[in-house]
Design a protein around this motif. Structure first.
Motif, mmCIF file in Angstrom:
data_model
loop_
_atom_site.group_PDB
_atom_site.id
_atom_site.type_symbol
_atom_site.label_atom_id
_atom_site.label_comp_id
_atom_site.label_asym_id
_atom_site.label_seq_id
_atom_site.Cartn_x
_atom_site.Cartn_y
_atom_site.Cartn_z
ATOM 1 N N ALA A 5 0.826 -1.215 0.000
ATOM 2 C CA ALA A 5 0.000 0.000 0.000
ATOM 3 C C ALA A 5 0.862 1.268 0.000
ATOM 4 N N ARG A 6 1.883 1.294 -0.878
ATOM 5 C CA ARG A 6 2.780 2.448 -1.028
ATOM 6 C C ARG A 6 3.548 2.785 0.258
ATOM 7 N N ARG A 7 3.797 1.766 1.071
ATOM 8 C CA ARG A 7 4.621 1.933 2.278
ATOM 9 C C ARG A 7 5.800 0.990 2.192
ATOM 10 N N TYR A 8 6.931 1.450 2.708
ATOM 11 C CA TYR A 8 8.151 0.642 2.762
ATOM 12 C C TYR A 8 8.594 0.623 4.218
ATOM 13 N N VAL A 9 8.869 -0.554 4.740
ATOM 14 C CA VAL A 9 9.360 -0.700 6.106
ATOM 15 C C VAL A 9 10.545 -1.650 6.076
ATOM 16 N N ALA A 10 11.676 -1.204 6.622
ATOM 17 C CA ALA A 10 12.864 -2.054 6.767
ATOM 18 C C ALA A 10 13.236 -2.075 8.242
ATOM 19 N N SER A 11 13.487 -3.274 8.763
ATOM 20 C CA SER A 11 13.879 -3.378 10.167
ATOM 21 C C SER A 11 14.842 -4.540 10.355
ATOM 22 N N ALA A 12 15.729 -4.358 11.334
ATOM 23 C CA ALA A 12 16.723 -5.394 11.630
ATOM 24 C C ALA A 12 17.320 -5.146 13.002
ATOM 25 N N THR A 13 17.843 -6.210 13.564
ATOM 26 C CA THR A 13 18.626 -6.141 14.789
ATOM 27 C C THR A 13 19.868 -6.975 14.560
ATOM 28 N N TYR A 71 5.780 5.257 -0.956
ATOM 29 C CA TYR A 71 6.838 4.535 -1.651
ATOM 30 C C TYR A 71 6.401 4.139 -3.060
ATOM 31 N N ALA A 72 7.270 4.400 -4.047
ATOM 32 C CA ALA A 72 6.955 4.068 -5.441
ATOM 33 C C ALA A 72 8.155 3.443 -6.149
ATOM 34 N N GLY A 73 9.009 2.748 -5.389
ATOM 35 C CA GLY A 73 10.185 2.122 -5.979
ATOM 36 C C GLY A 73 11.459 2.788 -5.502
ATOM 37 N N PRO A 74 12.616 2.246 -5.886
ATOM 38 C CA PRO A 74 13.900 2.780 -5.425
ATOM 39 C C PRO A 74 14.018 4.293 -5.649
ATOM 40 N N GLY A 75 14.655 4.950 -4.680
ATOM 41 C CA GLY A 75 14.853 6.390 -4.765
ATOM 42 C C GLY A 75 15.068 6.993 -3.389
ATOM 43 N N SER A 76 15.100 8.294 -3.343
ATOM 44 C CA SER A 76 15.274 9.048 -2.114
ATOM 45 C C SER A 76 13.902 9.455 -1.580
ATOM 46 N N TYR A 77 13.667 9.220 -0.280
ATOM 47 C CA TYR A 77 12.358 9.475 0.303
ATOM 48 C C TYR A 77 12.462 10.123 1.677
ATOM 49 N N PRO A 78 11.478 10.972 2.020
ATOM 50 C CA PRO A 78 11.347 11.368 3.418
ATOM 51 C C PRO A 78 10.925 10.120 4.194
ATOM 52 N N ALA A 79 11.434 9.976 5.394
ATOM 53 C CA ALA A 79 11.149 8.781 6.184
ATOM 54 C C ALA A 79 11.169 9.125 7.663
ATOM 55 N N VAL A 80 10.780 8.153 8.448
ATOM 56 C CA VAL A 80 10.897 8.230 9.900
ATOM 57 C C VAL A 80 11.750 7.041 10.308
ATOM 58 N N ILE A 81 12.801 7.300 11.108
ATOM 59 C CA ILE A 81 13.673 6.207 11.541
ATOM 60 C C ILE A 81 13.717 6.123 13.061
ATOM 61 N N SER A 82 13.991 4.933 13.526
ATOM 62 C CA SER A 82 14.294 4.687 14.936
ATOM 63 C C SER A 82 15.545 3.834 14.957
ATOM 64 N N SER A 122 14.003 7.880 18.393
ATOM 65 C CA SER A 122 12.747 7.270 17.972
ATOM 66 C C SER A 122 11.941 8.251 17.139
ATOM 67 N N ALA A 123 11.382 7.766 16.033
ATOM 68 C CA ALA A 123 10.513 8.549 15.157
ATOM 69 C C ALA A 123 11.179 9.840 14.681
ATOM 70 N N VAL A 124 12.424 9.736 14.244
ATOM 71 C CA VAL A 124 13.173 10.890 13.754
ATOM 72 C C VAL A 124 12.895 11.074 12.265
ATOM 73 N N PRO A 125 12.392 12.243 11.868
ATOM 74 C CA PRO A 125 12.185 12.482 10.442
ATOM 75 C C PRO A 125 13.529 12.680 9.737
ATOM 76 N N THR A 126 13.673 12.090 8.572
ATOM 77 C CA THR A 126 14.929 12.160 7.833
ATOM 78 C C THR A 126 14.666 11.845 6.363
ATOM 79 N N THR A 127 15.716 11.728 5.609
ATOM 80 C CA THR A 127 15.639 11.287 4.222
ATOM 81 C C THR A 127 16.460 10.011 4.110
ATOM 82 N N VAL A 128 15.908 8.997 3.453
ATOM 83 C CA VAL A 128 16.626 7.740 3.247
ATOM 84 C C VAL A 128 16.759 7.474 1.759
ATOM 85 N N GLN A 129 17.768 6.698 1.428
ATOM 86 C CA GLN A 129 17.955 6.240 0.052
ATOM 87 C C GLN A 129 17.551 4.771 0.030
#
Length: 170
Positions: free
Chosen positions: A84-92, A109-120, A134-141
């Motif tokens: 549903a146009r969302r991308y989630v990546a997580s790991a430990t 999310y619409a495929g590879p590229g640079s996006y505004p995101a929220v990271i923890s 937690s919940a830091v707004p940023t840009t991810v590749q």
């Protein structure tokens, strides 16, 4: 300050650090992690299976620069989901006794590229010290196989966490 530099396989662990309260200062940008990695044999340790280097499937490449120094490559399960146009990546992953947990969320999310995101991101150092944002707004590749993010954020609890993480989906 703890300093670690290694490249070794590690099993993902289900653990996380409790985040300090509200984020008050943030600076984060997308950039590939540039971790100086050595093989276990170079570090004087027995050889263990490792990923294929920066970006190997099912891996994190870490370059945490503050408040602890932690750099290297660790094999672990990296969950990357798109729906549903969302991308989630997580790991430990665990590297020389320190456990790092990362979570990236992208809306639109619409495929590879640079996006505004929220990271923890959380780090539990080998000595038990905990650092988390937690919940830091940023840009991810985001790439076809994973992605990368750089971050520098402080919490109102006075702790800061800075560095970069590259991930490769399992």
């Amino acid at each position: 300050m703890t300093s670690v530099s290694a490249c070794r396989a590690g099993a993902g662990q289900a653990g996380s650090a409790a985040a300090d309260s509200t984020t008050t200062t943030t600076t984060a940008t997308a950039a590939p992690a540039t971790a100086a990695a050595t093989t276990p044999a170079e570090a004087g340790q027995p050889a263990a299976p490792v990923g294929t280097g920066d970006g190997g499937p099912g891996s994190l490449t870490l370059a945490i620069t503050s408040p602890v120094m932690l750099s290297g490559h660790v094999n672990t399960t990296v969950s990357c989901e798109t729906a549903a146009r969302r991308y989630v990546a997580s790991a430990t992953g665990t590297l020389d006794g320190a456990t790092v947990t990362q979570n990236v969320r992208v809306a639109g999310y619409a495929g590879p590229g640079s996006y505004p995101a929220v990271i923890s991101v959380s780090v539990v150092a080998a000595d038990g010290s905990k650092y988390a944002i937690s919940a830091v707004p940023t840009t991810v590749q985001v790439t076809a196989d994973g992605g990368a993010v750089s971050f520098n954020a402080s919490t109102s609890g006075g702790r800061a966490l800075a560095g970069s993480i590259s991930w490769a989906c399992s």
